[in-house]
Design an enzyme around this catalytic site. Structure first.
Site, PDB file in Angstrom:
ATOM      1  N   ASP A   7     -15.824  10.086   7.538  1.00 21.24           N
ATOM      2  CA  ASP A   7     -14.713   9.142   7.372  1.00 21.24           C
ATOM      3  C   ASP A   7     -13.409   9.932   7.440  1.00 21.24           C
ATOM      4  OD1 ASP A   7     -14.623   6.043   6.154  1.00 21.24           O
ATOM      5  OD2 ASP A   7     -12.766   7.172   5.855  1.00 21.24           O
TER       6      ASP A   7
ATOM      7  N   ARG B  80       0.800  -1.232   0.000  1.00 22.36           N
ATOM      8  CA  ARG B  80       0.000   0.000   0.000  1.00 22.36           C
ATOM      9  C   ARG B  80       0.828   1.275   0.000  1.00 22.36           C
ATOM     10  NH1 ARG B  80      -5.433  -0.907   3.382  1.00 22.36           N
ATOM     11  NH2 ARG B  80      -6.041  -2.894   2.470  1.00 22.36           N
TER      12      ARG B  80
HETATM   13  C1  LIG Z   1     -14.050  -1.250   6.168  1.00 23.85           C
HETATM   14  S1  LIG Z   1     -14.654   0.396   5.991  1.00 23.85           S
HETATM   15  C2  LIG Z   1     -16.270   0.234   6.707  1.00 23.85           C
HETATM   16  C3  LIG Z   1     -17.321   0.995   5.921  1.00 23.85           C
HETATM   17  C4  LIG Z   1     -18.756   0.790   6.407  1.00 23.85           C
HETATM   18  N1  LIG Z   1     -18.930   1.270   7.759  1.00 23.85           N
HETATM   19  C5  LIG Z   1     -19.162  -0.651   6.284  1.00 23.85           C
HETATM   20  O1  LIG Z   1     -19.306  -1.336   7.310  1.00 23.85           O
HETATM   21  O2  LIG Z   1     -19.363  -1.130   5.165  1.00 23.85           O
HETATM   22  C6  LIG Z   1     -13.740   1.210   7.305  1.00 23.85           C
HETATM   23  C7  LIG Z   1     -13.655   2.715   7.131  1.00 23.85           C
HETATM   24  O3  LIG Z   1     -13.144   3.275   8.341  1.00 23.85           O
HETATM   25  C8  LIG Z   1     -12.374   4.404   7.998  1.00 23.85           C
HETATM   26  N2  LIG Z   1     -11.485   4.755   9.127  1.00 23.85           N
HETATM   27  C9  LIG Z   1     -10.375   4.123   9.548  1.00 23.85           C
HETATM   28  N3  LIG Z   1      -9.833   4.766  10.595  1.00 23.85           N
HETATM   29  C10 LIG Z   1     -10.638   5.833  10.855  1.00 23.85           C
HETATM   30  C11 LIG Z   1     -10.602   6.885  11.817  1.00 23.85           C
HETATM   31  N4  LIG Z   1      -9.639   6.988  12.720  1.00 23.85           N
HETATM   32  N5  LIG Z   1     -11.592   7.807  11.775  1.00 23.85           N
HETATM   33  C12 LIG Z   1     -12.585   7.727  10.851  1.00 23.85           C
HETATM   34  N6  LIG Z   1     -12.658   6.773   9.915  1.00 23.85           N
HETATM   35  C13 LIG Z   1     -11.696   5.824   9.920  1.00 23.85           C
HETATM   36  C14 LIG Z   1     -11.646   3.984   6.744  1.00 23.85           C
HETATM   37  O4  LIG Z   1     -11.199   5.086   5.981  1.00 23.85           O
HETATM   38  C15 LIG Z   1     -12.707   3.139   6.029  1.00 23.85           C
HETATM   39  O5  LIG Z   1     -13.390   3.894   5.059  1.00 23.85           O
END
Ligand SMILES: C[S@@+](CC[C@H](N)C(=O)[O-])C[C@H]1O[C@@H](n2cnc3c(N)ncnc32)[C@H](O)[C@@H]1O
Length: 282
Positions: A146, A34
């Protein structure tokens, strides 16, 4: 570029500070795949050098690039189905009942706390439109947040490629809520008008967002350390209404958080409600 033990230490320390995501020693391949191109693009001879460059704070853009690259934005419409059924048949009607007894009877606030590219937030909006023919009479706000600027920028466009559309949407939902656009599909304005997106790091304070009737915080805390995860859900409890509903990922549980949340089961889905502290003297 090959990753060394020193690189893993430097990058995992950086990533945990930036976004709370815990990368253990086995995640060298993830760092390589990545961040490799990014490190080369910025003239770094090692990943440790990349971490140092980000920490020195010269470029916000570089920090954002690291966050965009390291976060996992995997998502789909109506992910796991049952949380959206419990939302439609339990959280939604009961939240309006609770609101009817409050000073703001027509209002409903929903937070998709790790919204990624928007599928979760738009699924919530479509669920409301499917189940509340009179939804226009109400002041309904869905906030999608996000940490990834790239994900939020995509979510805000409301445009999805064919392969994204075919993950979770029925042909009927596609016909009702999307229009062909530029080789893909754009969500119709009526759905879009219920949802707002903004960037937010869940590690930072969010009390200023105000109170929410329903919170979806799914499939993000699994990437955090137990301490960061516990702290996040305690702070989420603080922004939920007394009668609020919290949905977490299907592989997640809040069982270890003590008495702060009470689990409930509906439509084969577990959701949590805040357990109010008992006032002193009672
Ligand atoms: C696997 S996706 C989940 C999306 C959705 N909630 C779902 O369940 O389908 C995880 C998301 O968390 C976000 N993320 C990771 N760390 C974060 C943080 N510290 N604050 C906000 N968002 C975060 C990532 O950018 C990513 O888009």
């Amino acid at each position: 570029m090959q990753v060394t033990a020193l690189d893993i230490e430097a990058i995992s320390g950086l990533v945990i500070d930036l976004c709370g995501i815990y990368l253990d020693d086995s995640k060298g391949y993830l760092i390589e795949s990545r961040l490799g191109t990014l490190a080369e693009k910025h003239g770094c001879r090692s990943f440790a050098e990349l971490a140092k460059k980000v920490r020195m704070g010269g470029s916000h853009a570089l920090k954002d690039e690291v966050i965009n690259a390291i976060t996992t934005n995997e998502t789909l419409f109506y992910r796991d189905t049952t949380p959206f059924e419990a939302f439609a048949f339990k959280a939604l009607p009961e939240s309006f009942d609770a609101r009817a007894r409050s000073g703001q009877p027509n209002r409903l606030r929903i937070w998709s706390a790790a919204a990624s590219t928007g599928q979760e937030a738009f699924s919530l909006a479509m669920t409301i439109m499917d189940n509340m023919p009179d939804y226009r009479r109400y002041d309904i706000q869905i906030l999608g947040t996000d940490i990834s600027e790239k994900a939020i920028e995509r979510a805000s466009r409301g445009w999805f490629a064919d392969h994204e559309i075919h993950r979770g949407l029925t042909p009927q939902q596609l016909a009702k809520y999307f229009r062909p656009d530029n080789g893909g599909w754009r969500v119709i304005d009526e759905v879009r008008s219920l949802v707002q997106f903004r960037r937010l790091n869940l590690l930072e304070p969010f009390i200023h967002l105000g109170k929410f009737d329903v919170v979806f915080c799914r499939n993000v805390a699994i990437y955090f350390t137990p301490e960061t995860r516990a702290d996040l859900f305690r702070r989420i409890a603080d922004v939920m209404t007394e009668t609020g509903y919290l949905f977490v990922g299907s592989a997640e549980s809040l069982g270890d958080l003590g008495a702060r949340f009470i689990p409930h089961l509906h439509c084969r889905s577990v959701y949590y409600r805040p357990n109010l502290p008992i006032p002193v003297g009672r």
